[in-house]
Motif scaffolding. Structure first.
Motif, PDB file in Angstrom:
ATOM      1  N   PHE A  55       5.645 -12.859   5.680  1.00 26.18           N
ATOM      2  CA  PHE A  55       5.556 -12.979   4.225  1.00 26.18           C
ATOM      3  C   PHE A  55       4.283 -13.659   3.720  1.00 26.18           C
ATOM      4  O   PHE A  55       3.773 -13.274   2.662  1.00 26.18           O
ATOM      5  CB  PHE A  55       6.798 -13.669   3.668  1.00 26.18           C
ATOM      6  N   PRO A  56       3.734 -14.657   4.422  1.00 27.19           N
ATOM      7  CA  PRO A  56       2.462 -15.202   3.929  1.00 27.19           C
ATOM      8  C   PRO A  56       1.321 -14.189   3.965  1.00 27.19           C
ATOM      9  O   PRO A  56       0.326 -14.329   3.239  1.00 27.19           O
ATOM     10  CB  PRO A  56       2.181 -16.368   4.899  1.00 27.19           C
ATOM     11  N   ILE A  57       1.462 -13.155   4.783  1.00 27.76           N
ATOM     12  CA  ILE A  57       0.437 -12.122   4.916  1.00 27.76           C
ATOM     13  C   ILE A  57       0.739 -10.930   4.009  1.00 27.76           C
ATOM     14  O   ILE A  57      -0.150 -10.366   3.374  1.00 27.76           O
ATOM     15  CB  ILE A  57       0.337 -11.649   6.383  1.00 27.76           C
ATOM     16  N   ALA A  58       2.020 -10.550   3.966  1.00 24.02           N
ATOM     17  CA  ALA A  58       2.417  -9.357   3.207  1.00 24.02           C
ATOM     18  C   ALA A  58       3.843  -9.530   2.706  1.00 24.02           C
ATOM     19  O   ALA A  58       4.782  -9.494   3.500  1.00 24.02           O
ATOM     20  CB  ALA A  58       2.309  -8.115   4.097  1.00 24.02           C
ATOM     21  N   ASN A  59       3.997  -9.712   1.395  1.00 28.20           N
ATOM     22  CA  ASN A  59       5.340  -9.866   0.832  1.00 28.20           C
ATOM     23  C   ASN A  59       5.564  -8.988  -0.394  1.00 28.20           C
ATOM     24  O   ASN A  59       6.404  -9.276  -1.241  1.00 28.20           O
ATOM     25  CB  ASN A  59       5.631 -11.333   0.497  1.00 28.20           C
ATOM     26  N   THR A  60       4.785  -7.894  -0.475  1.00 30.81           N
ATOM     27  CA  THR A  60       5.002  -6.863  -1.494  1.00 30.81           C
ATOM     28  C   THR A  60       4.946  -5.511  -0.792  1.00 30.81           C
ATOM     29  O   THR A  60       4.372  -5.399   0.305  1.00 30.81           O
ATOM     30  CB  THR A  60       3.926  -6.902  -2.594  1.00 30.81           C
ATOM     31  N   ALA A  63       1.347  -4.560  -0.046  1.00 25.12           N
ATOM     32  CA  ALA A  63       0.732  -5.399   0.990  1.00 25.12           C
ATOM     33  C   ALA A  63       1.196  -4.980   2.378  1.00 25.12           C
ATOM     34  O   ALA A  63       0.408  -4.998   3.342  1.00 25.12           O
ATOM     35  CB  ALA A  63       1.064  -6.868   0.740  1.00 25.12           C
ATOM     36  N   ILE A  64       2.453  -4.582   2.507  1.00 26.24           N
ATOM     37  CA  ILE A  64       2.943  -4.114   3.809  1.00 26.24           C
ATOM     38  C   ILE A  64       2.332  -2.771   4.152  1.00 26.24           C
ATOM     39  O   ILE A  64       1.978  -2.508   5.310  1.00 26.24           O
ATOM     40  CB  ILE A  64       4.485  -4.066   3.819  1.00 26.24           C
ATOM     41  N   LEU A  65       2.154  -1.906   3.149  1.00 22.14           N
ATOM     42  CA  LEU A  65       1.471  -0.632   3.401  1.00 22.14           C
ATOM     43  C   LEU A  65       0.038  -0.884   3.839  1.00 22.14           C
ATOM     44  O   LEU A  65      -0.474  -0.186   4.726  1.00 22.14           O
ATOM     45  CB  LEU A  65       1.507   0.232   2.142  1.00 22.14           C
ATOM     46  N   ASP A  66      -0.619  -1.857   3.224  1.00 19.46           N
ATOM     47  CA  ASP A  66      -1.996  -2.181   3.615  1.00 19.46           C
ATOM     48  C   ASP A  66      -2.034  -2.734   5.039  1.00 19.46           C
ATOM     49  O   ASP A  66      -3.019  -2.521   5.762  1.00 19.46           O
ATOM     50  CB  ASP A  66      -2.587  -3.216   2.650  1.00 19.46           C
ATOM     51  N   LEU A  67      -0.983  -3.425   5.435  1.00 16.26           N
ATOM     52  CA  LEU A  67      -0.901  -3.963   6.798  1.00 16.26           C
ATOM     53  C   LEU A  67      -0.808  -2.828   7.808  1.00 16.26           C
ATOM     54  O   LEU A  67      -1.357  -2.909   8.914  1.00 16.26           O
ATOM     55  CB  LEU A  67       0.315  -4.881   6.901  1.00 16.26           C
ATOM     56  N   GLY A  68      -0.098  -1.754   7.426  1.00 14.76           N
ATOM     57  CA  GLY A  68       0.058  -0.606   8.310  1.00 14.76           C
ATOM     58  C   GLY A  68       1.184  -0.802   9.309  1.00 14.76           C
ATOM     59  O   GLY A  68       1.629  -1.935   9.556  1.00 14.76           O
ATOM     60  N   GLU A  69       1.652   0.297   9.890  1.00 20.09           N
ATOM     61  CA  GLU A  69       2.799   0.229  10.793  1.00 20.09           C
ATOM     62  C   GLU A  69       2.508  -0.630  12.019  1.00 20.09           C
ATOM     63  O   GLU A  69       3.352  -1.445  12.418  1.00 20.09           O
ATOM     64  CB  GLU A  69       3.219   1.637  11.223  1.00 20.09           C
ATOM     65  N   GLU A  70       1.337  -0.478  12.617  1.00 24.80           N
ATOM     66  CA  GLU A  70       1.023  -1.266  13.806  1.00 24.80           C
ATOM     67  C   GLU A  70       0.867  -2.746  13.464  1.00 24.80           C
ATOM     68  O   GLU A  70       1.301  -3.618  14.221  1.00 24.80           O
ATOM     69  CB  GLU A  70      -0.242  -0.732  14.485  1.00 24.80           C
ATOM     70  N   GLY A  71       0.257  -3.024  12.327  1.00 27.65           N
ATOM     71  CA  GLY A  71       0.122  -4.408  11.895  1.00 27.65           C
ATOM     72  C   GLY A  71       1.466  -5.036  11.600  1.00 27.65           C
ATOM     73  O   GLY A  71       1.699  -6.215  11.901  1.00 27.65           O
TER      74      GLY A  71
END
Length: 219
Positions: A55-60, A63-71
């Motif tokens: 969540f500190p990295i991606a909590n929307t 943001a999770i799409l930007d992280l990508g599946e592998e991330g």
């Protein structure tokens, strides 16, 4: 099990824990949705450890799409079934962004259309995030409903409908939290802690566990 006894049961559970809630850690409806999806066949403690990283990295959704599946996998790999959960979450985030403006929908049909979201997950989100009087029946509630006879049934769907029908309205919003916590910490699967149970005298379970000294005195 009659309605008067059910009322007493929930009065005692409320007295012991007036404001119950999920043990999953979240700060928004989306964070709750993610945590509940991740919680399938995983402990709340394990999910909280993973979301404390995520969540500190991606909590929307974006943001999770930007992280990508592998991330995403790298952040949740300590949780069982993380590969399939990552796929579901990516697809869910895509649909949230494209169809719901990045917001978690407040209706059951839209929630259950999201990948990885079934009736139980939708019930948790509707209840905990939006205050709806739903009943999310997991293994704990299934066990407690049958053992106590509050709502006996062979399937989660049957237990859910019986609880919705028989739990007094004033307790409905919090009832599934009380029952989950009761099943998790008191009415546990292998050896229920009946001597410490606040509703033992109201419970209709025929094989209540007794302290060893009481068992010996009866022999």
């Amino acid at each position: 099990m009659n309605d008067a006894k059910r009322r007493l049961i929930f009065e005692r559970l409320r007295a012991a824990n007036p404001t119950p809630t999920t043990e999953l850690q979240y700060r928004s409806p989306f964070e709750l949705l993610v945590a509940v999806i991740l919680s399938a066949q995983a402990t709340d403690k394990g999910v909280n450890q993973a979301t404390a990283r995520l969540f500190p990295i991606a909590n929307t959704p974006q943001a999770i799409l930007d992280l990508g599946e592998e991330g995403l996998k790298a952040q949740i790999r300590t949780i069982g079934l993380f590969n399939s959960k990552a796929r579901h979450l990516i697809k869910t985030c895509e649909l949230l962004v494209s169809a719901h403006g990045g917001a978690v929908p407040r209706d059951r049909q839209s929630l259950e259309s999201l990948p990885g979201v079934g009736r139980k997950t939708a019930n948790v989100v509707l209840n905990t995030a939006f205050g709806e009087p739903t009943m999310a029946v997991d293994t704990h509630i299934l066990r407690v409903g049958n053992r106590t006879r509050i709502a006996p049934g062979k399937t989660p769907a049957v237990v859910e409908q019986k609880l919705l029908r028989h739990v007094p309205r004033e307790f409905l919003k919090d009832a599934h939290h009380w029952l989950i916590l009761h099943g998790r910490y008191v009415c546990v699967a292998r050896t229920p802690r009946c001597p410490a149970c606040p509703i033992a005298d109201l419970c209709e379970f025929p094989d209540k566990h007794q302290p060893k000294e009481e068992q010996l005195s009866r022999k």
